[in-house]
Design an enzyme around this catalytic site. Structure first.
Site, short mmCIF file in Angstrom:
data_model
loop_
_atom_site.label_atom_id
_atom_site.label_comp_id
_atom_site.label_asym_id
_atom_site.label_seq_id
_atom_site.Cartn_x
_atom_site.Cartn_y
_atom_site.Cartn_z
N LYS A 1 -20.77 -34.14 -14.94
CA LYS A 1 -21.14 -34.34 -16.46
C LYS A 1 -20.29 -33.61 -17.27
O LYS A 1 -20.10 -34.07 -18.45
CB LYS A 1 -22.80 -34.11 -16.23
CG LYS A 1 -23.44 -34.77 -15.79
CD LYS A 1 -24.78 -35.08 -16.20
CE LYS A 1 -25.81 -35.95 -15.46
NZ LYS A 1 -26.99 -35.80 -15.48
N LYS B 1 -21.83 -44.46 -7.06
CA LYS B 1 -23.36 -44.64 -7.33
C LYS B 1 -23.91 -45.60 -8.45
O LYS B 1 -22.98 -45.60 -9.51
CB LYS B 1 -23.92 -43.06 -7.56
CG LYS B 1 -25.22 -42.92 -7.43
CD LYS B 1 -25.78 -41.38 -7.86
CE LYS B 1 -25.46 -41.10 -9.27
NZ LYS B 1 -26.24 -39.85 -9.83
N LYS C 1 -26.60 -44.97 -14.58
CA LYS C 1 -26.60 -45.64 -16.06
C LYS C 1 -25.57 -45.52 -16.88
O LYS C 1 -25.31 -46.17 -18.08
CB LYS C 1 -27.68 -44.50 -17.01
CG LYS C 1 -29.21 -44.48 -16.43
CD LYS C 1 -29.96 -43.54 -16.65
CE LYS C 1 -31.35 -43.08 -16.12
NZ LYS C 1 -31.98 -42.08 -16.67
P1 TYM Z 1 -32.23 -39.10 -13.27
O1 TYM Z 1 -33.27 -39.28 -14.75
O2 TYM Z 1 -30.98 -39.32 -13.19
O3 TYM Z 1 -32.87 -40.32 -12.23
C1 TYM Z 1 -34.18 -40.11 -11.98
C2 TYM Z 1 -34.35 -40.36 -10.38
O4 TYM Z 1 -33.72 -41.47 -9.93
C3 TYM Z 1 -32.74 -41.15 -8.73
N1 TYM Z 1 -31.61 -41.96 -8.82
C4 TYM Z 1 -31.05 -42.52 -7.94
N2 TYM Z 1 -31.76 -42.89 -6.58
C5 TYM Z 1 -31.01 -43.66 -5.81
N3 TYM Z 1 -29.80 -44.23 -6.06
C6 TYM Z 1 -29.12 -44.12 -7.18
N4 TYM Z 1 -28.13 -44.65 -7.70
C7 TYM Z 1 -29.77 -43.13 -8.38
N5 TYM Z 1 -29.62 -42.86 -9.58
C8 TYM Z 1 -30.67 -42.01 -10.00
C9 TYM Z 1 -32.65 -39.78 -9.23
O5 TYM Z 1 -32.24 -39.16 -7.66
C10 TYM Z 1 -33.96 -39.34 -9.50
O6 TYM Z 1 -34.79 -39.08 -8.62
N6 TYM Z 1 -32.56 -34.14 -12.57
C11 TYM Z 1 -33.40 -35.30 -12.47
C12 TYM Z 1 -34.75 -35.38 -13.36
C13 TYM Z 1 -35.64 -34.29 -13.22
C14 TYM Z 1 -36.31 -33.86 -12.04
C15 TYM Z 1 -36.87 -33.00 -12.41
C16 TYM Z 1 -36.56 -34.67 -10.76
C17 TYM Z 1 -35.70 -33.33 -13.96
N7 TYM Z 1 -36.68 -32.47 -13.43
C18 TYM Z 1 -37.87 -32.14 -11.15
C19 TYM Z 1 -37.31 -34.10 -9.84
C20 TYM Z 1 -38.05 -33.10 -10.03
C21 TYM Z 1 -32.52 -36.37 -13.11
O7 TYM Z 1 -31.46 -36.26 -13.60
O8 TYM Z 1 -33.17 -37.68 -12.66
#
Ligand code: TYM
Length: 353
Positions: free
Chosen positions: A115, A217, A220
């Site tokens: 990032k 992957k 977004k």
């Molecule tokens: P975020 O918002 O990027 O994504 C949310 C969830 O979607 C999953 N994900 C995917 N799974 C499979 N294939 C993909 N291409 C894909 N893209 C996204 C992510 O793994 C996630 O589970 N850091 C986290 C948010 C967060 C969080 C937390 C998660 C903040 N605090 C505490 C768990 C516990 C994030 O950026 O997710």
């Protein structure tokens, strides 16, 4: 013997449109877990400031994630759905964790490197400390299980490292507080305040890949909208994107071994399996030997069948702003009450007067 209460926690950032990766890697699992577990699901709006400070419509985005949770089937009465900034304890515990975590640990985080890009000096301090806030999200509730996609694995390992260092550094204070729990880390007995969280990553689609490139992957931030299926896409858009999805010239193999070295085929079969709640092996039993020209329409139909009701309910909820806000407010109050219990104990353990 005292034990950690099983608790599921996860979060989703309110940045950009939710896509099929978010749904299959995370939200669908949140829904499946709620029958047998106590669950807390959070819209992590504080994390949303880390990569981009000023958002056009952060409030709207926050509501849309909450709407997606509920439209997918999460019960906000039985469980907790809230936005992170409603509970100040996330920031307070994150500060303590900033002092627990080592810079060397942060330097190893691949998501930060991705990032931050080439000029890491210009990245925000928040982006650097992001995983520490994420550990605080989870451990503020002493959660034991975290359903996420595969891309969050390293962050969850860091969460365990932070918990473990806190437990060891404050071992005497934890003992005095009377709030510790005896656990084993490997073969070592540890008197722990924070549990060793378990990441729930398994399933047929832990990492949904781009429809344009099976080695990247689904994300977004991909400039090509054809690379992802958005939860807000209508049936036509879903069918079009699946039809245009990159594939190789061969037909589908009869067994999963035959998917090796064929990332696009593997991805589409994994998506089908996850949407149908089955395994890749079972999908190949049904479609093995067929061409993509037959498989793709079946996949498109399945995707539309699963996503169309969610899409419709999300739209309905997005118009019912007051309803969503009331759910988030109620969830925030209940989350805060739980967080306050942990924080009171943590303040005592750390030595704050
Ligand atoms: P975020 O918002 O990027 O994504 C949310 C969830 O979607 C999953 N994900 C995917 N799974 C499979 N294939 C993909 N291409 C894909 N893209 C996204 C992510 O793994 C996630 O589970 N850091 C986290 C948010 C967060 C969080 C937390 C998660 C903040 N605090 C505490 C768990 C516990 C994030 O950026 O997710």
């Amino acid at each position: 013997m005292k034990q950690f209460q099983p608790l599921v926690f996860s979060g989703v950032q309110p940045t950009g449109n939710l896509h099929l990766g978010n749904y299959l890697g995370a939200i669908r699992k949140f829904v499946a877990l709620q029958d047998k577990n106590d669950c807390i699901y959070c819209v992590v709006d504080m994390h949303a400031l880390t990569a981009q400070l000023v958002h056009e419509d952060l409030k709207e985005q926050t509501r849309s994630i909450a709407a997606a949770f509920i439209a997918s089937g999460i019960d906000p009465k039985k469980h907790i759905v809230f936005n992170q900034s409603a509970v100040p304890g996330h920031a307070e515990l994150a500060w303590i964790f900033n002092c627990v975590a080592r810079i060397g640990w942060m330097n190893r985080m691949t998501q930060f490197k991705d990032k931050a890009g080439k000029d890491a000096e210009k990245a925000s301090l928040g982006l650097y400390a992001y995983p520490s806030l994420m550990a605080a999200d989870i451990l503020l509730y002493r959660a034991t299980h975290v359903p996420v996609g595969d891309d969050q694995k390293q962050h969850l390992e860091l969460t365990r490292d932070i918990a473990q260092k806190f437990n060891l550094d404050f071992a005497d204070h934890i003992r005095k507080s009377g709030e510790g729990v005896d656990i084993k880390v490997g073969d070592e007995p540890v008197h722990a305040y924070f549990p060793m969280v378990e990441a729930l990553i398994d399933g047929p689609a832990p990492r949904v890949m781009s429809l344009r490139d099976g080695t990247k992957k689904m994300s977004k931030s991909d400039p090509s909208d054809l690379s992802r299926i958005n939860l807000m896409d209508d049936a036509d858009a879903i069918s079009k994107k699946i039809k245009k999805a990159k594939t190789d010239p061969e037909g589908l193999p009869g067994e999963t071994d035959g998917l090796a070295g064929r990332p696009e085929a593997d991805n589409l079969v994994g998506i089908y399996a996850a949407l149908a709640d089955t395994s890749k092996a079972d999908v190949l039993k049904e479609f093995g030997g067929q061409q993509f020209s037959a498989f793709k329409p079946a996949l498109a139909d399945l995707a539309v069948t699963v996503l169309a009701p969610i899409h419709a309910e999300m739209r309905r909820l997005m118009d019912a702003t007051d309803h969503i806000d009331a759910i988030l407010k109620d969830g925030g109050e209940r989350a805060r009450a739980r967080a306050d219990v942990t924080l009171k104990q943590v303040r005592d353990i750390v030595g704050f007067l």
